[in-house]
Design an enzyme around this catalytic site. Structure first.
Site, short mmCIF file in Angstrom:
data_model
loop_
_atom_site.label_atom_id
_atom_site.label_comp_id
_atom_site.label_asym_id
_atom_site.label_seq_id
_atom_site.Cartn_x
_atom_site.Cartn_y
_atom_site.Cartn_z
N HIS A 96 0.85 -1.19 0.00
CA HIS A 96 0.00 0.00 0.00
C HIS A 96 0.89 1.25 0.00
O HIS A 96 1.96 1.26 0.65
CB HIS A 96 -0.91 -0.01 1.24
CG HIS A 96 -1.98 1.04 1.17
ND1 HIS A 96 -1.73 2.35 1.49
CD2 HIS A 96 -3.27 0.98 0.78
CE1 HIS A 96 -2.84 3.05 1.31
NE2 HIS A 96 -3.79 2.25 0.88
N GLU A 166 -3.71 2.40 -7.51
CA GLU A 166 -4.03 3.47 -6.57
C GLU A 166 -3.09 4.66 -6.79
O GLU A 166 -1.97 4.66 -6.23
CB GLU A 166 -3.88 2.97 -5.14
CG GLU A 166 -4.84 1.88 -4.76
CD GLU A 166 -5.20 1.97 -3.28
OE1 GLU A 166 -6.39 2.12 -2.99
OE2 GLU A 166 -4.31 1.92 -2.43
C1 PEP Z 1 -6.83 3.26 0.44
O1 PEP Z 1 -6.64 3.33 1.65
O2 PEP Z 1 -6.34 2.35 -0.24
C2 PEP Z 1 -7.63 4.31 -0.19
C3 PEP Z 1 -7.87 4.23 -1.48
O3 PEP Z 1 -8.07 5.32 0.62
P1 PEP Z 1 -9.20 6.40 0.25
O4 PEP Z 1 -10.38 5.64 -0.31
O5 PEP Z 1 -9.51 7.09 1.53
O6 PEP Z 1 -8.61 7.29 -0.79
#
Ligand code: PEP
EC number: 5.3.1.1
Length: 252
Positions: A96, A166
């Site tokens: 992450h 992400e």
């Molecule tokens: C995450 O923690 O992987 C994430 C995408 O957080 P958020 O949805 O708050 O952006």
């Protein structure tokens, strides 16, 4: 393919009572929802609580936000795949961006992926670029995360792999990416996976999007972004919002 929605609770909530209430509220709310698999990843300390507190027949499962790569030994403060499995966990998030920001390199991510996939569990490999890498190093940064993170891992183990795209600038900021952009980048990711392991295996690897997903944009990310599911942080701490996200995705 069944859609997958993973809740990343990060370091919340603060008490076990709240954690149980949240998990049970979500489990109740998504009970009748079809075609979506829901996995909650609480802090380690609440994993057993979820295992015991969620009704056996609920579709909601528990996953982990991280793991250590050694199976056992003197590693103060760490948690192994063996321990996670014994606590009912079958899915682990690896790499992450919030962990990479602390100290995790692609090399460490690779060790963790080997441990998780080698233990027969599903691994969610997070990849994504920072704001300043958008122009200069992109998409090389994502290719490196894939190649270095997955280096020397047997192709047969890729059947338990999940990728979460992400973009770092979208995580926890309230500034979600656009479905169009997500479509373009996840297409690059899928193409890279084809090159790495061949189409037959790669076509079965779910690719998710994460980054400020909410009740309003969830549907579009899955429909127009064409992702196989979502990784949800902030909005997963509110049962009502998270249930609405799951419902919105089930309608795509
Ligand atoms: C995450 O923690 O992987 C994430 C995408 O957080 P958020 O949805 O708050 O952006």
């Amino acid at each position: 393919m069944k859609r997958l929605i993973i809740a990343n609770w990060k370091m919340a909530p603060q008490t076990s009572r709240e954690a149980l209430r949240l998990a049970q509220g979500i489990a109740r709310g998504v009970k009748g929802v079809k075609n979506v698999e829901v996995v909650l990843t609480p802090p380690f300390i609440y994993l057993l609580l979820l295992k015991l507190g969620l009704p056996r027949l609920t579709r909601v499962k528990a996953g982990a936000q991280d793991v250590f790569w050694e199976k056992n030994g003197a590693y103060t403060g760490e948690i192994s795949t063996n321990q996670l499995k014994a606590s009912g966990v079958r899915l682990v998030i690896v790499g992450h961006s919030e962990r990479r920001a602390l100290w995790e390199t692609n090399e460490i991510v690779n060790k963790k992926l080997k441990a998780v996939l080698g233990a027969g569990m599903r691994a969610v490999l997070c990849v994504g670029e920072a704001e300043k890498q958008k122009e200069v190093a992109f998409p090389k940064i994502i290719r490196d995360e894939l190649h270095e993170g997955l280096a020397r891992i047997k192709k047969s183990l890729f059947r338990n792999l999940i990728i979460a795209y992400e973009p770092i600038w979208a995580v926890g900021t309230g500034r979600a990416d656009t479905p169009k952009n997500v479509y373009e980048i996840t297409t690059i990711i899928r193409r890279e996976l084809y090159r790495m392991v061949g189409k037959r295996i790669a076509s079965k690897i779910p690719v998710l999007y994460g980054g400020s997903v909410d009740e309003k944009n969830a549907h579009a990310f899955v429909k127009d972004g064409a992702v196989d599911g979502l990784l949800v942080g902030g909005a997963s701490l509110n049962a009502k919002k998270f249930i609405n996200i799951v419902k919105a995705v089930s309608e795509v």
